[in-house]
Design an enzyme around this catalytic site. Structure first.
Site, short mmCIF file in Angstrom:
data_model
loop_
_atom_site.label_atom_id
_atom_site.label_comp_id
_atom_site.label_asym_id
_atom_site.label_seq_id
_atom_site.Cartn_x
_atom_site.Cartn_y
_atom_site.Cartn_z
N ASP A 32 33.71 7.96 -18.48
CA ASP A 32 34.18 8.16 -17.68
C ASP A 32 34.34 7.87 -16.54
O ASP A 32 33.16 9.12 -16.40
CB ASP A 32 34.81 9.85 -18.43
CG ASP A 32 36.99 9.41 -18.35
OD1 ASP A 32 37.20 8.47 -18.07
OD2 ASP A 32 36.84 10.33 -17.48
N GLU A 56 14.62 7.05 -25.77
CA GLU A 56 13.93 7.53 -26.51
C GLU A 56 14.09 8.03 -27.69
O GLU A 56 13.73 8.06 -28.93
CB GLU A 56 13.97 9.48 -25.58
CG GLU A 56 13.45 10.44 -26.66
CD GLU A 56 13.69 12.03 -26.34
OE1 GLU A 56 14.16 12.25 -25.29
OE2 GLU A 56 14.20 12.80 -27.12
C1 NOJ Z 1 39.85 7.30 -16.60
C2 NOJ Z 1 40.08 7.36 -18.18
O1 NOJ Z 1 40.00 6.36 -19.04
C3 NOJ Z 1 41.76 7.56 -17.70
O2 NOJ Z 1 42.78 7.74 -19.10
C4 NOJ Z 1 41.65 9.06 -17.35
O3 NOJ Z 1 42.75 9.50 -17.18
C5 NOJ Z 1 41.14 9.35 -15.97
N1 NOJ Z 1 39.44 8.49 -16.22
C6 NOJ Z 1 40.29 10.96 -15.80
O4 NOJ Z 1 39.36 11.45 -16.52
#
Ligand code: NOJ
Length: 568
Positions: A217, A271
């Site tokens: 993310d 690894e």
């Molecule tokens: C990207 C994620 O896909 C989204 O759903 C989220 O709100 C933001 N990052 C923050 O984590």
């Protein structure tokens, strides 16, 4: 009439022993909306396990699950309090283990979501930071600063949260902390070795549980520019609607320092792969970065194996734009030896069946409400099927978002009071946000919650129109979107299209055509023609017969508007 633009391929086929992720089709499960086993209206892991055979029958190679970790759910689980356990809404660790084991038995790989940019504000680290004094080691795990102005009552800089409003929140003793998203999601301080060590440990924890990789993310956000300077860019929007400035002109996205973090993670994955070469582990970057040369840095051979191709997702339904983004994507990823990873929908954007039913000269909306101009449902579906048929013929990997195999549109009828996306709150309704693409998916037309679960409960209300899209309405029905996806995925696998090379095909009378040949390592050729123009086009007779088409051809065998065909 038809000529190849060049004798040479613009992209070379993979070797026969290419690793699985170079061509994988990965199905995104948004756990709260996929299937519900206990009738509480929120999807869960036991229901995922139950329905895995549906996904093997669909023909995908892997699943990626959006976060299922313990969370107060301020941002639907992207605000994690415990990275090593499952939220009771979704089940238990034993349920996760069972799901992973069953997926592997069925030959599906499992990718989990890793959320390293921020924790929940209820994470023990953040609670400890609040309880500790300014300057303490506890605060050093996050980005705390004193405010500006004589009494420190102004935020430390002018950065805006991605969800609207300031990116800073003040705490009781007067300091401020940074949150690039919701204030329930404080940003971690990635300059702190303790933070780095903790995530190494979390990665090992899930690899030890058997997962095949991670979707990372906000991979472009972990490192902030030294000194946290104000950002005075006009906007840092991404894609055709934005200012097209390089993303790293902002002081909080795409800073060079992120790369050493990922090189460290890659060492860990390698690894594990070395210890069990039959089980190659991978990671995919969620990084909204432009231009393509900067994006390519994330997929160098000592970093991510894949990154989502958001420029492709953001491209409107125009032949020249699609042609250009496909070529640029392949060329820039090829420059570092990485596969391109195509995507049209996910839990953060209006589904492509709705997006493509809107006028294409308008910006991509962040949610569609009842008061907004409505997508043309039939047009959107027709184009969505054509877009997917084009996408699944392209060399590289592909991500599918649950429900797209049904041709599902967004819900555009959610009342404001049920909306849960923080974007809606923080922009005071100016942006509706992402709830419309997150509505629980329909499985059975004549069942409570359309078969999402055993009760009528669904955490977001499903529109009546979803009944017609239910799996049971499409299963075994020739021409249905579900059967189209199954056919595309079968032929893609048989012809090894994900590992193919590619060349363009030109010479059509109409320049609203995107046409290419996927050339497998064996030399087998699959011709792909997408017609985005208003009039039917003649297909090249020498390309072979129709393998599959996103919709019927004309009586004369021509390819109608908004239709894609594979020939071979
Ligand atoms: C990207 C994620 O896909 C989204 O759903 C989220 O709100 C933001 N990052 C923050 O984590």
């Amino acid at each position: 009439m038809l000529e190849r633009t060049s004798e040479s391929l613009i992209h070379q086929p993979d070797p026969v022993d290419a690793p699985w992720w170079r061509s994988a089709v990965i199905y995104q499960i948004y756990p709260r909306s996929f299937a519900d086993s206990n009738g509480d209206g929120v999807g869960d892991l036991p229901a995922v396990t139950d329905r895995l055979p549906y996904l093997t029958a669909l023909g995908v190679d892997a699943i990626w699950l959006s976060p299922f970790y313990v969370s107060p759910m301020a941002d639907a689980g992207y605000d994690v309090t415990d990275y090593r356990d499952i939220d009771p809404l979704f089940g238990t660790l034993a349920d996760a283990d069972a799901m992973i084991a069953r997926a592997h038995e069925l030959g599906l790989r499992v990718i989990v979501d890793l959320v390293p940019n921020h924790t929940s504000n209820h994470h023990v680290w953040f609670e400890a930071a609040l309880a500790a004094a300014p300057g303490s080691p506890e605060r050093e795990r996050y980005v705390f600063r004193d405010g500006k102005g004589p009494d420190g009552s102004e935020p430390p800089n002018n950065w805006k949260s991605n969800f609207g409003g300031s990116a800073w929140q003040r705490v009781d003793d007067g300091q401020w902390y940074l949150h690039l998203f919701d204030y329930h999601q404080p940003d971690l301080n990635w300059q702190n070795p303790e933070v780095r060590a903790e995530f190494h440990d979390i990665i090992r924890y899930w690899l030890d549980r058997g997962v095949d990789g991670f979707r990372v993310d906000v991979a472009h956000g972990l490192v902030k520019r030294e000194g946290l300077p104000d950002f005075n860019g006009v906007n840092h929007d991404f894609g055709p609607e934005g200012d097209r400035l390089p993303t790293n002109t902002s002081p909080f996205w795409d800073q060079d320092g992120v790369h050493e973090i990922y090189a460290g993670w890659r060492t860990i994955l390698d690894e594990y792969t070395a210890a069990d070469p039959t089980h190659e582990r991978m990671m995919c970057a969620e990084a909204w970065v432009q231009p393509a040369e900067r994006m390519a840095l994330y997929v160098r051979d000592d970093e991510f194996q894949q990154a989502f191709n958001f420029p492709f997702l953001a491209t409107h339904w125009y032949a020249d734009a699609l042609h250009d983004v496909i070529e640029l994507s392949l060329r820039s990823n090829d420059s570092v030896g990485a596969p391109t990873t195509w995507v049209l929908s996910n839990h953060d954007v209006v589904r492509h069946a709705s997006r493509l039913g809107l006028p294409q000269d308008l910006p991509r909306p962040n949610g569609i409400g009842a008061a907004d101009p409505q997508p043309d449902e039939a047009l959107g579906l027709r184009r969505a099927r054509a877009a997917t048929t084009l996408m699944l013929a392209l060399p590289g990997g592909a991500y599918l978002y649950q429900g797209e195999e049904l041709g599902l549109p967004d819900s555009t009828e959610l009342p404001d009071e049920v909306r849960q996306d923080p974007t809606f709150r923080f922009t005071k309704g100016v942006e509706l946000g992402r709830d419309g693409c997150r509505v629980p998916i329909p499985w059975v037309k004549d069942a409570p919650s359309f078969g999402f679960g055993p009760s009528a409960e669904a955490w977001l209300p499903q529109p009546a129109a979803y009944g017609a899209y239910a799996v049971d309405q499409q299963d075994g029905v020739p021409g249905s979107t579900l059967e189209l996806y199954r056919t595309l995925l079968r032929i893609r696998r048989e012809r090894r299209l994900g590992n193919g090379g590619m060349e363009w095909l030109t010479g059509f009378d109409d320049d609203a055509v995107v046409a290419l040949v996927n050339v497998a390592g064996s030399g087998e050729r699959t011709t792909v023609v997408a017609n985005l123009g208003a009039t039917p086009v003649e297909l090249p007779a020498e390309a072979g017969s129709v393998l599959v088409a996103s919709g019927p051809l004309t009586e004369e065998g021509r390819l109608p508007t908004d239709t894609t065909v594979w020939l071979g």
